[in-house]
Design a protein around this motif. Sequence first.
Motif, PDB file in Angstrom:
ATOM      1  N   ILE A  44       0.858  -1.188   0.000  1.00 43.86           N
ATOM      2  CA  ILE A  44       0.000   0.000   0.000  1.00 43.86           C
ATOM      3  C   ILE A  44       0.896   1.239   0.000  1.00 43.86           C
ATOM      4  O   ILE A  44       1.992   1.201   0.567  1.00 43.86           O
ATOM      5  CB  ILE A  44      -0.943  -0.017   1.220  1.00 43.86           C
ATOM      6  N   VAL A  45       0.414   2.303  -0.648  1.00 44.88           N
ATOM      7  CA  VAL A  45       1.148   3.567  -0.563  1.00 44.88           C
ATOM      8  C   VAL A  45       0.374   4.493   0.367  1.00 44.88           C
ATOM      9  O   VAL A  45      -0.810   4.740   0.172  1.00 44.88           O
ATOM     10  CB  VAL A  45       1.316   4.224  -1.956  1.00 44.88           C
ATOM     11  N   LEU A  46       1.069   4.943   1.409  1.00 44.86           N
ATOM     12  CA  LEU A  46       0.465   5.887   2.357  1.00 44.86           C
ATOM     13  C   LEU A  46       0.904   7.275   1.920  1.00 44.86           C
ATOM     14  O   LEU A  46       2.090   7.622   2.013  1.00 44.86           O
ATOM     15  CB  LEU A  46       0.955   5.589   3.771  1.00 44.86           C
ATOM     16  N   ALA A  47      -0.057   8.037   1.413  1.00 44.25           N
ATOM     17  CA  ALA A  47       0.282   9.353   0.871  1.00 44.25           C
ATOM     18  C   ALA A  47       0.538  10.334   2.015  1.00 44.25           C
ATOM     19  O   ALA A  47       0.302  10.032   3.200  1.00 44.25           O
ATOM     20  CB  ALA A  47      -0.832   9.832  -0.043  1.00 44.25           C
ATOM     21  N   ASN A  48       0.987  11.499   1.623  1.00 41.23           N
ATOM     22  CA  ASN A  48       1.394  12.530   2.577  1.00 41.23           C
ATOM     23  C   ASN A  48       0.314  12.838   3.625  1.00 41.23           C
ATOM     24  O   ASN A  48       0.635  13.010   4.813  1.00 41.23           O
ATOM     25  CB  ASN A  48       1.717  13.779   1.735  1.00 41.23           C
ATOM     26  N   ASN A  49      -0.962  12.880   3.200  1.00 36.67           N
ATOM     27  CA  ASN A  49      -2.035  13.195   4.171  1.00 36.67           C
ATOM     28  C   ASN A  49      -2.104  12.134   5.262  1.00 36.67           C
ATOM     29  O   ASN A  49      -2.234  12.447   6.459  1.00 36.67           O
ATOM     30  CB  ASN A  49      -3.397  13.370   3.471  1.00 36.67           C
ATOM     31  N   ALA A  50      -1.972  10.859   4.878  1.00 41.01           N
ATOM     32  CA  ALA A  50      -2.025   9.775   5.878  1.00 41.01           C
ATOM     33  C   ALA A  50      -0.804   9.837   6.788  1.00 41.01           C
ATOM     34  O   ALA A  50      -0.907   9.654   8.012  1.00 41.01           O
ATOM     35  CB  ALA A  50      -2.081   8.430   5.172  1.00 41.01           C
ATOM     36  N   MET A  51       0.366  10.138   6.202  1.00 42.14           N
ATOM     37  CA  MET A  51       1.583  10.166   7.016  1.00 42.14           C
ATOM     38  C   MET A  51       1.571  11.335   8.009  1.00 42.14           C
ATOM     39  O   MET A  51       2.137  11.225   9.101  1.00 42.14           O
ATOM     40  CB  MET A  51       2.824  10.208   6.119  1.00 42.14           C
ATOM     41  N   GLN A  52       0.893  12.436   7.656  1.00 46.15           N
ATOM     42  CA  GLN A  52       0.761  13.525   8.644  1.00 46.15           C
ATOM     43  C   GLN A  52      -0.044  13.042   9.857  1.00 46.15           C
ATOM     44  O   GLN A  52       0.265  13.368  11.003  1.00 46.15           O
ATOM     45  CB  GLN A  52       0.064  14.724   8.021  1.00 46.15           C
ATOM     46  N   VAL A  53      -1.070  12.245   9.585  1.00 46.45           N
ATOM     47  CA  VAL A  53      -1.879  11.712  10.687  1.00 46.45           C
ATOM     48  C   VAL A  53      -1.034  10.765  11.540  1.00 46.45           C
ATOM     49  O   VAL A  53      -1.045  10.824  12.779  1.00 46.45           O
ATOM     50  CB  VAL A  53      -3.135  10.979  10.143  1.00 46.45           C
ATOM     51  N   PHE A  54      -0.268   9.896  10.872  1.00 51.10           N
ATOM     52  CA  PHE A  54       0.560   8.949  11.631  1.00 51.10           C
ATOM     53  C   PHE A  54       1.659   9.675  12.422  1.00 51.10           C
ATOM     54  O   PHE A  54       2.048   9.224  13.493  1.00 51.10           O
ATOM     55  CB  PHE A  54       1.140   7.882  10.691  1.00 51.10           C
ATOM     56  N   ARG A  55       2.128  10.797  11.893  1.00 51.17           N
ATOM     57  CA  ARG A  55       3.090  11.587  12.683  1.00 51.17           C
ATOM     58  C   ARG A  55       2.415  12.058  13.978  1.00 51.17           C
ATOM     59  O   ARG A  55       2.976  11.939  15.066  1.00 51.17           O
ATOM     60  CB  ARG A  55       3.572  12.797  11.877  1.00 51.17           C
ATOM     61  N   ASN A  56       1.163  12.559  13.855  1.00 55.55           N
ATOM     62  CA  ASN A  56       0.444  13.015  15.055  1.00 55.55           C
ATOM     63  C   ASN A  56       0.235  11.883  16.047  1.00 55.55           C
ATOM     64  O   ASN A  56       0.169  12.105  17.250  1.00 55.55           O
ATOM     65  CB  ASN A  56      -0.936  13.575  14.674  1.00 55.55           C
ATOM     66  N   LEU A  57       0.096  10.671  15.524  1.00 54.74           N
ATOM     67  CA  LEU A  57      -0.130   9.516  16.419  1.00 54.74           C
ATOM     68  C   LEU A  57       1.191   8.950  16.960  1.00 54.74           C
ATOM     69  O   LEU A  57       1.187   7.980  17.722  1.00 54.74           O
ATOM     70  CB  LEU A  57      -0.897   8.416  15.671  1.00 54.74           C
ATOM     71  N   GLY A  58       2.307   9.527  16.521  1.00 54.16           N
ATOM     72  CA  GLY A  58       3.615   9.115  17.050  1.00 54.16           C
ATOM     73  C   GLY A  58       4.170   7.846  16.423  1.00 54.16           C
ATOM     74  O   GLY A  58       5.061   7.217  17.004  1.00 54.16           O
ATOM     75  N   ILE A  59       3.682   7.466  15.231  1.00 55.06           N
ATOM     76  CA  ILE A  59       4.188   6.217  14.632  1.00 55.06           C
ATOM     77  C   ILE A  59       4.805   6.443  13.239  1.00 55.06           C
ATOM     78  O   ILE A  59       5.031   5.501  12.495  1.00 55.06           O
ATOM     79  CB  ILE A  59       3.090   5.114  14.567  1.00 55.06           C
ATOM     80  N   GLN A  60       5.091   7.704  12.933  1.00 51.13           N
ATOM     81  CA  GLN A  60       5.693   8.022  11.622  1.00 51.13           C
ATOM     82  C   GLN A  60       7.024   7.273  11.424  1.00 51.13           C
ATOM     83  O   GLN A  60       7.241   6.642  10.394  1.00 51.13           O
ATOM     84  CB  GLN A  60       5.928   9.531  11.533  1.00 51.13           C
ATOM     85  N   SER A  61       7.893   7.337  12.438  1.00 49.99           N
ATOM     86  CA  SER A  61       9.240   6.768  12.226  1.00 49.99           C
ATOM     87  C   SER A  61       9.173   5.243  12.113  1.00 49.99           C
ATOM     88  O   SER A  61       9.917   4.641  11.334  1.00 49.99           O
ATOM     89  CB  SER A  61      10.205   7.200  13.324  1.00 49.99           C
TER      90      SER A  61
END
Length: 382
Positions: A44-61
């Motif tokens: 799956i490709v997680l686009a920039n909008n989804a990755m901003q959400v995952f950053r807020n949830l603390g799981i980006q890295s």
Amino acid sequence: MPEPIAIIGGGIGGLTTALTLKQLGHPVSVYESASEIKPVGAGIVLANNAMQVFRNLGIQSQIEAAGNRVSSMNITDEWFRTISALDLTRFEGKYGVYNVAIHRGELQKILAEELGFESIKLSKRLSKIERSEGFALHFDDTTTERCQFLVGADGINSVVRTELFKPSEIRDTGQACWRGICEMELPLDDRHGAIEAWGKGRRFGYVQIAPDKVYWYAVVSEHLVGQKNLSELFKSFPQILNILESTPPDTIFFSQLKDLKPISKWQDKTVCLIGDAAHATTPNMGQGACQAIEDAYTIGQLLRKETPMEEVFSDYEKLRMKKAHRIVNTSWTLGKVAHLENPLGIWLRNMLMRAAPKSTNYKQLETIFDIGYVKKKSSRSS
Ligand SMILES: Cc1cc2nc3c(=O)[nH]c(=O)nc-3n(C[C@H](O)[C@H](O)[C@H](O)COP(=O)(O)OP(=O)(O)OC[C@H]3O[C@@H](n4cnc5c(N)ncnc54)[C@H](O)[C@@H]3O)c2cc1C
């Protein structure tokens, strides 16, 4: 301790919503029909909008470490000559996150571990809902659970939607799709790009999802299915036979492509639909899961503003419906355009796409990647 919010479905949408709610201090119970948290599909490709959400949830890295950065999106013809090329680094700079391609299993593992398995009840297939002082949820295993607030994250064939909302229409696109993963490292030039090659009534896409893994998908107009095998269908596309031959045939996943004709109601005060249950879209813009993730973010933002729980779901619907439906409709049209079979039509399409100003494409991406509207509008509604 308040009663847990019940979430039906432990897919990407259900798990992201559960994690969002839990981080805000709301107890949750996720009821999942499968006996284990299983990935639906391959990569799956997680686009920039989804990755901003995952950053807020603390799981980006964690997600970046398990996946692969995607910094360009190229559409080509079947000989891999560029029709449209988009450089995503401008959005990486603006929003501070990458688009990430990842194995679905890896993503679901990260989400489930972060949420905690104690919040996920497996082998719980919802079969029926009764409304009396909240909801009585009846499961296939003959058990019943009660809740005051209910989230339907149970995918395109949602039981929550069928039980509690007006009848809806699942639309068949007339296209079918194979998906797979092979062990391979793409040439350096392609390693951080998502590539989709368009031929006559068929297209093939691929992207590196880990240092040694490539995720690919092949979509064909349904009348071509069964006429020839996959390799024959794509034999005119140089450089992809190697990908197909490197994929164990028994790991290839086949499905018909469908979407949900936009519906006008996603909530009824104490129940709401999210993700594919509310707005299943064709995969042509790679936004189905990203939109589910944006749904979760919106509910979280509303709760952060201390919107009373009774108003959260109706505000969520107001905030999200326009964007999600725009994506459903645009994606549907794009799927038709990608599958032209008339040579003159194909020539004209490719010429127009090559001539299209890049600024138009970047503007469209901006409207997809921007999730700032949720914060702005949820502030106004509180
Ligand atoms: C070929 C293809 C490629 C795609 N590529 C991308 C992409 O690159 N990027 C992107 O963002 N999106 C992509 N998508 C879309 C994406 O897969 C979906 O939008 C996303 O998975 C929706 O998540 P969801 O959690 O809403 O639903 P689902 O993933 O369908 O999850 C629903 C969950 O509910 C469970 N469930 C169902 N019924 C019940 C029941 N009665 N009781 C209990 N549990 C139940 C299911 O087992 C499942 O775990 C693609 C889709 C396809 C078909």
